[in-house]
Design a protein around this motif. Structure first.
Motif, PDB file in Angstrom:
ATOM      1  N   ARG A 494     -25.742  17.829  25.834  1.00 51.15           N
ATOM      2  CA  ARG A 494     -27.157  17.458  25.833  1.00 51.15           C
ATOM      3  C   ARG A 494     -27.342  16.089  26.492  1.00 51.15           C
ATOM      4  NH1 ARG A 494     -27.567  18.721  19.506  1.00 51.15           N
ATOM      5  NH2 ARG A 494     -25.376  18.125  19.799  1.00 51.15           N
ATOM      6  N   GLY A 495     -28.485  15.915  27.112  1.00 45.80           N
ATOM      7  CA  GLY A 495     -28.747  14.721  27.903  1.00 45.80           C
ATOM      8  C   GLY A 495     -28.654  14.993  29.384  1.00 45.80           C
ATOM      9  N   PHE A 496     -27.988  16.104  29.724  1.00 44.76           N
ATOM     10  CA  PHE A 496     -27.859  16.528  31.115  1.00 44.76           C
ATOM     11  C   PHE A 496     -28.533  17.883  31.286  1.00 44.76           C
ATOM     12  CE2 PHE A 496     -24.417  13.686  30.188  1.00 44.76           C
ATOM     13  CZ  PHE A 496     -24.302  12.893  31.322  1.00 44.76           C
ATOM     14  N   GLY A 497     -29.044  18.117  32.466  1.00 43.22           N
ATOM     15  CA  GLY A 497     -29.692  19.382  32.737  1.00 43.22           C
ATOM     16  C   GLY A 497     -28.703  20.529  32.745  1.00 43.22           C
ATOM     17  N   TYR A 498     -29.230  21.738  32.726  1.00 44.69           N
ATOM     18  CA  TYR A 498     -28.400  22.931  32.751  1.00 44.69           C
ATOM     19  C   TYR A 498     -27.522  22.936  33.996  1.00 44.69           C
ATOM     20  CZ  TYR A 498     -27.225  27.912  32.774  1.00 44.69           C
ATOM     21  OH  TYR A 498     -26.559  29.113  32.800  1.00 44.69           O
ATOM     22  N   GLN A 499     -26.183  23.057  33.818  1.00 51.18           N
ATOM     23  CA  GLN A 499     -25.178  23.098  34.874  1.00 51.18           C
ATOM     24  C   GLN A 499     -25.023  21.772  35.613  1.00 51.18           C
ATOM     25  OE1 GLN A 499     -26.383  26.369  37.418  1.00 51.18           O
ATOM     26  NE2 GLN A 499     -25.359  27.891  36.102  1.00 51.18           N
ATOM     27  N   LYS A 500     -25.528  20.659  35.053  1.00 45.22           N
ATOM     28  CA  LYS A 500     -25.504  19.378  35.764  1.00 45.22           C
ATOM     29  C   LYS A 500     -24.231  18.575  35.533  1.00 45.22           C
ATOM     30  CE  LYS A 500     -29.487  19.517  37.867  1.00 45.22           C
ATOM     31  NZ  LYS A 500     -29.553  19.555  39.344  1.00 45.22           N
ATOM     32  N   VAL A 501     -23.325  19.075  34.691  1.00 46.08           N
ATOM     33  CA  VAL A 501     -22.050  18.392  34.472  1.00 46.08           C
ATOM     34  C   VAL A 501     -20.980  19.085  35.303  1.00 46.08           C
ATOM     35  CG1 VAL A 501     -20.258  17.860  32.775  1.00 46.08           C
ATOM     36  CG2 VAL A 501     -22.664  17.612  32.168  1.00 46.08           C
ATOM     37  N   GLY A 502     -20.208  18.317  36.046  1.00 45.86           N
ATOM     38  CA  GLY A 502     -19.136  18.890  36.843  1.00 45.86           C
ATOM     39  C   GLY A 502     -19.332  18.658  38.335  1.00 45.86           C
ATOM     40  N   PRO A 503     -18.453  19.234  39.147  1.00 42.75           N
ATOM     41  CA  PRO A 503     -18.532  19.028  40.602  1.00 42.75           C
ATOM     42  C   PRO A 503     -19.863  19.502  41.170  1.00 42.75           C
ATOM     43  CG  PRO A 503     -16.459  20.075  39.977  1.00 42.75           C
ATOM     44  CD  PRO A 503     -17.321  20.099  38.768  1.00 42.75           C
ATOM     45  N   GLN A 504     -20.325  18.785  42.203  1.00 43.18           N
ATOM     46  CA  GLN A 504     -21.574  19.139  42.857  1.00 43.18           C
ATOM     47  C   GLN A 504     -21.338  19.343  44.352  1.00 43.18           C
ATOM     48  OE1 GLN A 504     -24.368  16.014  42.040  1.00 43.18           O
ATOM     49  NE2 GLN A 504     -24.560  16.542  39.854  1.00 43.18           N
ATOM     50  N   LEU A 505     -22.172  20.192  44.938  1.00 42.01           N
ATOM     51  CA  LEU A 505     -22.169  20.351  46.385  1.00 42.01           C
ATOM     52  C   LEU A 505     -22.805  19.128  47.032  1.00 42.01           C
ATOM     53  CD1 LEU A 505     -23.289  24.091  46.563  1.00 42.01           C
ATOM     54  CD2 LEU A 505     -20.948  23.182  46.647  1.00 42.01           C
ATOM     55  N   GLU A 506     -22.716  19.073  48.349  1.00 44.21           N
ATOM     56  CA  GLU A 506     -23.250  17.918  49.060  1.00 44.21           C
ATOM     57  C   GLU A 506     -24.743  17.737  48.853  1.00 44.21           C
ATOM     58  OE1 GLU A 506     -21.150  20.031  50.115  1.00 44.21           O
ATOM     59  OE2 GLU A 506     -19.414  18.987  50.936  1.00 44.21           O
ATOM     60  N   ASN A 507     -25.464  18.813  48.577  1.00 44.41           N
ATOM     61  CA  ASN A 507     -26.907  18.698  48.361  1.00 44.41           C
ATOM     62  C   ASN A 507     -27.272  18.444  46.904  1.00 44.41           C
ATOM     63  OD1 ASN A 507     -26.267  21.151  47.260  1.00 44.41           O
ATOM     64  ND2 ASN A 507     -27.943  22.288  48.244  1.00 44.41           N
ATOM     65  N   GLY A 508     -26.266  18.282  46.035  1.00 43.75           N
ATOM     66  CA  GLY A 508     -26.521  17.996  44.628  1.00 43.75           C
ATOM     67  C   GLY A 508     -26.550  19.210  43.729  1.00 43.75           C
ATOM     68  N   ASP A 509     -26.450  20.420  44.283  1.00 47.04           N
ATOM     69  CA  ASP A 509     -26.419  21.619  43.441  1.00 47.04           C
ATOM     70  C   ASP A 509     -25.077  21.719  42.720  1.00 47.04           C
ATOM     71  OD1 ASP A 509     -28.932  22.287  44.225  1.00 47.04           O
ATOM     72  OD2 ASP A 509     -28.317  23.831  45.666  1.00 47.04           O
ATOM     73  N   PRO A 510     -25.050  22.341  41.533  1.00 48.28           N
ATOM     74  CA  PRO A 510     -23.781  22.503  40.815  1.00 48.28           C
ATOM     75  C   PRO A 510     -22.820  23.401  41.594  1.00 48.28           C
ATOM     76  CG  PRO A 510     -25.664  22.905  39.368  1.00 48.28           C
ATOM     77  CD  PRO A 510     -26.199  22.848  40.758  1.00 48.28           C
ATOM     78  N   GLN A 511     -21.552  23.033  41.576  1.00 45.41           N
ATOM     79  CA  GLN A 511     -20.526  23.838  42.235  1.00 45.41           C
ATOM     80  C   GLN A 511     -19.824  24.761  41.250  1.00 45.41           C
ATOM     81  OE1 GLN A 511     -17.386  21.978  44.873  1.00 45.41           O
ATOM     82  NE2 GLN A 511     -16.034  22.764  43.239  1.00 45.41           N
ATOM     83  N   GLY A 512     -19.698  24.319  39.999  1.00 40.24           N
ATOM     84  CA  GLY A 512     -18.932  25.087  39.027  1.00 40.24           C
ATOM     85  C   GLY A 512     -17.457  24.784  39.140  1.00 40.24           C
ATOM     86  N   GLY A 513     -16.677  25.237  38.172  1.00 37.38           N
ATOM     87  CA  GLY A 513     -15.266  24.916  38.172  1.00 37.38           C
ATOM     88  C   GLY A 513     -14.417  26.007  37.574  1.00 37.38           C
ATOM     89  N   ALA A 514     -13.106  25.759  37.570  1.00 42.91           N
ATOM     90  CA  ALA A 514     -12.127  26.699  37.027  1.00 42.91           C
ATOM     91  C   ALA A 514     -11.622  26.254  35.663  1.00 42.91           C
ATOM     92  CB  ALA A 514     -10.959  26.856  37.992  1.00 42.91           C
ATOM     93  N   ARG A 581     -25.478  10.121  36.268  1.00 38.27           N
ATOM     94  CA  ARG A 581     -24.998  11.018  37.309  1.00 38.27           C
ATOM     95  C   ARG A 581     -26.078  11.158  38.375  1.00 38.27           C
ATOM     96  NH1 ARG A 581     -20.568  13.676  35.810  1.00 38.27           N
ATOM     97  NH2 ARG A 581     -20.886  15.383  37.277  1.00 38.27           N
ATOM     98  N   ARG A 582     -25.616  11.473  39.558  1.00 37.68           N
ATOM     99  CA  ARG A 582     -26.522  11.566  40.689  1.00 37.68           C
ATOM    100  C   ARG A 582     -27.570  12.647  40.464  1.00 37.68           C
ATOM    101  NH1 ARG A 582     -25.495  14.610  45.607  1.00 37.68           N
ATOM    102  NH2 ARG A 582     -23.370  14.936  44.842  1.00 37.68           N
ATOM    103  N   GLY A 583     -28.837  12.273  40.595  1.00 34.51           N
ATOM    104  CA  GLY A 583     -29.927  13.228  40.504  1.00 34.51           C
ATOM    105  C   GLY A 583     -30.304  13.640  39.099  1.00 34.51           C
ATOM    106  N   GLY A 584     -29.777  12.953  38.076  1.00 35.09           N
ATOM    107  CA  GLY A 584     -30.058  13.343  36.707  1.00 35.09           C
ATOM    108  C   GLY A 584     -31.346  12.736  36.189  1.00 35.09           C
ATOM    109  N   ALA A 585     -32.038  13.462  35.325  1.00 34.41           N
ATOM    110  CA  ALA A 585     -33.253  12.952  34.694  1.00 34.41           C
ATOM    111  C   ALA A 585     -32.867  11.949  33.609  1.00 34.41           C
ATOM    112  CB  ALA A 585     -34.049  14.109  34.096  1.00 34.41           C
ATOM    113  N   PRO A 586     -33.785  11.001  33.271  1.00 30.11           N
ATOM    114  CA  PRO A 586     -33.454   9.989  32.261  1.00 30.11           C
ATOM    115  C   PRO A 586     -33.320  10.557  30.859  1.00 30.11           C
ATOM    116  CG  PRO A 586     -35.754   9.798  32.949  1.00 30.11           C
ATOM    117  CD  PRO A 586     -35.108  10.773  33.876  1.00 30.11           C
ATOM    118  N   PHE A 587     -33.914  11.699  30.565  1.00 24.02           N
ATOM    119  CA  PHE A 587     -33.761  12.309  29.244  1.00 24.02           C
ATOM    120  C   PHE A 587     -34.061  13.805  29.353  1.00 24.02           C
ATOM    121  CE2 PHE A 587     -38.218  11.190  29.502  1.00 24.02           C
ATOM    122  CZ  PHE A 587     -38.866  12.275  28.935  1.00 24.02           C
TER     123      PHE A 587
END
Length: 597
Positions: A494-514, A581-587
Motif C-alpha cells: 500500500r502507498g503505491f499504485g497497482y503494479q507500481k513496485v518493481g522494474p519499469q519500462l522506459e515509458n514508466g509502465d510496469p515490466q513485471g518480474g520472475a 519512485r518515478r511517477g508515483g502519486a503522493p498517496f
C-alpha cells in the motif's frame, strides 16, 4: 455565614448517608480453615451491600450463610463438620458463622453395579476406567457426580445408545472418614445402525446423504459417527439447520437395526449479492453474484459472477459440488470470459477450469482446517503488451494449459477479521504456453501470516504477513506479461499504485518480474464495538531474475479505519510511499471488504 456552614454540613451528612455501602460478606467466617477452603466457603456465602438493621435480621442471615457453608464443605469432601450460626456483639450486629471443618473424607472402593445385563467385558472395563476415581483422593461431590457422566459416556461410546444412570448410592462412613460411591447403570442392548431416514423441506437426495454417513449397515452405534454426519451436512453450507439423531427403539427394522433420522431445513434457494470497490488509481468497480443452492439435490452451489471495472471485467459461472465422490472433498468447475486492462498488459480471453479440494481431519470448524487442492485449467487469450527495450506493440494469441497444486493451513479465528492464530499457503502452478510463444515453466508462491493479540479482550492485535514467489525455467521476455509477478496496491504494498513496485519500462509502465517479495506489519486497535483504527508498514520487491531484487525495495506506510458490520469489516486505508519512485502519486486510498490480510 453560620447558617450557610450548617447547611453545608447537613448536606454533607445527607450525601454520606445516601452513598451506597461497599459490598461485604453476608456473614463473617470464623474458624481454623486453610486459605483455599475459606475462599470456597466465602464465595458460597456471597456478599451484600446492606447492613443488618437488627439482631433478628443478623441471625436470619447467619442461618442462611450456615446452610451455604455446609453445601460448600460437603462439595469439598468435609462431612464431619460443625457449623454454628451466630450474631456478633455490639450496637451493629453482624452475622457470624463458626466453622470446624473436621477431617477431609477420602474416596474408597468406587464401583459400578449393572442394572440388568452388563455390557460386553471390554466396555464394562472402559466404564470403570472412565470413573477415574482413585482411592484416597478427596471425596469431592463434584468428582463423584462427574465420574458417573464419564462412565455413561464410555458405555454409549461402545455402542449402547440407550444407556442410563439409575439412582447412585454414596455411603459416607464417619468411622473411617471415607466416601464410597456405587453407581447403578443400566446399559441396555447393543445398538447396531441401519441407514438414514431423511426428512427435508427441499430436494436433497437421500442416496447422497447416505453416502456421507461414516458407518456401514450393521456397525455398532458410535455417537461420534452420528455427530460427524451432522458436521458434514452443515459444512455443505446450503442448510439453515441440520438435526441428526438415532431413531427410537420402537423403530427397529426387522433385522434389529436402528436407523438414523436426518432432518434438513434448506436455506433460500436463490441469493443475489452486490459488491463494490474503489482505489485512487483504478477508480470504481462493481460486481453482482447470483447463486442457486441445491439445484440437483446434493448440496451443490451454482453461481454466476458478473464484474465490471476499469481493471478486471468478467462473466464467470461456477458449480461447486461438496463431498464429491468422498466426504470432505469438493469439486469446483467453472468457466469465464474476461477482459483485463492494466498499465503492464491487456488480456482478453475465455477459460475453463476444474479443481478438487480435499479437507483433512474431522470437520470441527468452518474457519479452521487443512486443505489440498489440485486442478487443471485451459485458457485461450489475446495478450497485448510492449516489447522490452523497443517499446513496440507485441500481440500474442496464446493457449495456456495449467496445472495447480495448492496446500493451505488455516489456524486463525475468523476468515475476514482474524485476531489470533496463523495461516500458511503453498502454491505451485506448472504451466505450458503454446502459440506464438512456446514455453513450459513453474510458478511458485508461498505466503504466511500471523495474528497476535496484545490483550485478553482481543482489542489490540499485531498482524504480520510474508509472501515469496518465483518462476522457474523462464526469462522475462519469454514469459507473457500477464503471467509475471507484480506488486503494489491494496492487497500488496500500500502507498503505491497497482503494479507500481518493481522494474519499469522506459515509458514508466510496469515490466513485471520472475520473483516476488512482500512483507507487511499492521497494528489494529478496536476503538468501539463498530470502529477500529489501524497503522501499517508494507514492503515489497519484484526481481527480473528468479530471486527478488532487494536493491529496488519499496516501502509504504499509512493508517486506516475499519467499520465492523455483521459479516465483516469494511476497510478504508490511506497510505503514502516511504521510498519515492518515478511517477508515483503522493498517496493512495483503498476501500474494500475485510482486513488487508
Amino acid at each position: 455565614m453560620s447558617r450557610l456552614a450548617c447547611a453545608a454540613a447537613a448536606s454533607a451528612v445527607l450525601c454520606l448517608q445516601a452513598a451506597p455501602a461497599a459490598a461485604a460478606p453476608r456473614a463473617v467466617v470464623i474458624g481454623d480453615l486453610d486459605s483455599s477452603l475459606r475462599e470456597v466457603i466465602e464465595r458460597a456465602i456471597g456478599e451484600t451491600d446492606r447492613t443488618a438493621g437488627n439482631r433478628f435480621e443478623a441471625r436470619r442471615r447467619a442461618r442462611a450463610a450456615a446452610e451455604d457453608a455446609i453445601a460448600a464443605l460437603r462439595s469439598e469432601g468435609y462431612y464431619a463438620y460443625i457449623v454454628e450460626p451466630d450474631v456478633g456483639e455490639g450496637d451493629s450486629p453482624a452475622a457470624v458463622v463458626r466453622i470446624t471443618p473436621g477431617p477431609r473424607f477420602a474416596l474408597a472402593d468406587p464401583r459400578i453395579d449393572w442394572v440388568g445385563a452388563a455390557p460386553d467385558a471390554p466396555i464394562a472395563t472402559a466404564a470403570v476406567e472412565a470413573l477415574a476415581l482413585l482411592p484416597g483422593q478427596p471425596g469431592r461431590a463434584a468428582d463423584v457426580v462427574g465420574a458417573e457422566g464419564r462412565a455413561v459416556a464410555a458405555v454409549q461410546q461402545g455402542g449402547y445408545a440407550d444407556v442410563r444412570a439409575e439412582t447412585r448410592e454414596v455411603v459416607v462412613d464417619h468411622a473411617d472418614s471415607t466416601v464410597r460411591p456405587t453407581y447403578r447403570i443400566a446399559a441396555g442392548e447393543l445398538v447396531r445402525l441401519d441407514g438414514v431416514n431423511l426428512t427435508t423441506d427441499g430436494r436433497t437426495n437421500l442416496a447422497w446423504v447416505s453416502r456421507l454417513a461414516p458407518w456401514r449397515e450393521g456397525d455398532a452405534y458410535d455417537p461420534d459417527d452420528v455427530a460427524e454426519l451432522e458436521r458434514r451436512l452443515l459444512d455443505a453450507g446450503v442448510y439453515d439447520s441440520v438435526t441428526v439423531a438415532l431413531a427410537p427403539a420402537d423403530r427397529r427394522t426387522a433385522g434389529g437395526l436402528r436407523p438414523v433420522v436426518v432432518s434438513l431445513a434448506e436455506r433460500k434457494r436463490r441469493t443475489l449479492e452486490l459488491g463494490g470497490s474503489y482505489a485512487t488509481e483504478d477508480g470504481f468497480g462493481a460486481e453482482a453474484r447470483w447463486t442457486r443452492y441445491n439445484f440437483i439435490g446434493r448440496a451443490d452451489t451454482l453461481s454466476v459472477l458478473g464484474r465490471l471495472s476499469e481493471r478486471d471485467s468478467r462473466l464467470a459461472p461456477t458449480l461447486a459440488l461438496p463431498h464429491w465422490r468422498r466426504p470432505q472433498q469438493t469439486l469446483t468447475a467453472g468457466a469465464a470470459a474476461y477482459r483485463i486492462r492494466t498499465n503492464a498488459f491487456d488480456e482478453t480471453g475465455i477459460g475453463v477450469r476444474a479443481d478438487v479440494t480435499r479437507r483433512f481431519g474431522r470437520v470441527t470448524s468452518l474457519v479452521q482446517g487443512s486443505y489440498v487442492t489440485v486442478g487443471l485449467s485451459l485458457d485461450l487469450s489475446r495478450n497485448e503488451e510492449l516489447r522490452i527495450g523497443t517499446l513496440t506493440p507485441l500481440g500474442r494469441d496464446l493457449v495456456t494449459l495449467g496445472a495447480l497444486g495448492d496446500f493451505a493451513l488455516d489456524r486463525s479465528d475468523d476468515p475476514l477479521d482474524p485476531r489470533r492464530g496463523w495461516r500458511v499457503n503453498l502454491r505451485a502452478e506448472p504451466t505450458m504456453i503454446v502459440g506464438e510463444t512456446n514455453l513450459p515453466y513453474l510458478r511458485m508462491v508461498a505466503q504466511g501470516s500471523v495474528y497476535q493479540p496484545l490483550d485478553k479482550q482481543l482489542r489490540t492485535v499485531v498482524a504480520g504477513r510474508l509472501r515469496l514467489g518465483g518462476i522457474a525455467n523462464g526469462q522475462i521476455p519469454q514469459i507473457p506479461a500477464s503471467r509475471r509477478f507484480y506488486a503494489g496496491g491494496g492487497g500488496s504494498v500500500r502507498g503505491f499504485g497497482y503494479q507500481k513496485v518493481g522494474p519499469q519500462l522506459e515509458n514508466g509502465d510496469p515490466q513485471g518480474g520472475a520473483s516476488l517479495f512482500e512483507a507487511s506489519v499492521e497494528l489494529r486497535r478496536q476503538v468501539t464495538e463498530r470502529w477500529e483504527a489501524a497503522a501499517f508498514v508494507d514492503a515489497g520487491s519484484v526481481g527480473s531474475d528468479q530471486t527478488p531484487d532487494f536493491g529496488d525495495f519499496a516501502i509504504g506506510a499509512g493508517i486506516g479505519v475499519r467499520y465492523h458490520m455483521n459479516f465483516g469489516p469494511v476497510r478504508v486505508d490511506v497510505a503514502t510511499p516511504v521510498s519515492k519512485r518515478r511517477g508515483g502519486a503522493p498517496f493512495q486510498i483503498y476501500v474494500s471488504l475485510g482486513q488487508s490480510f
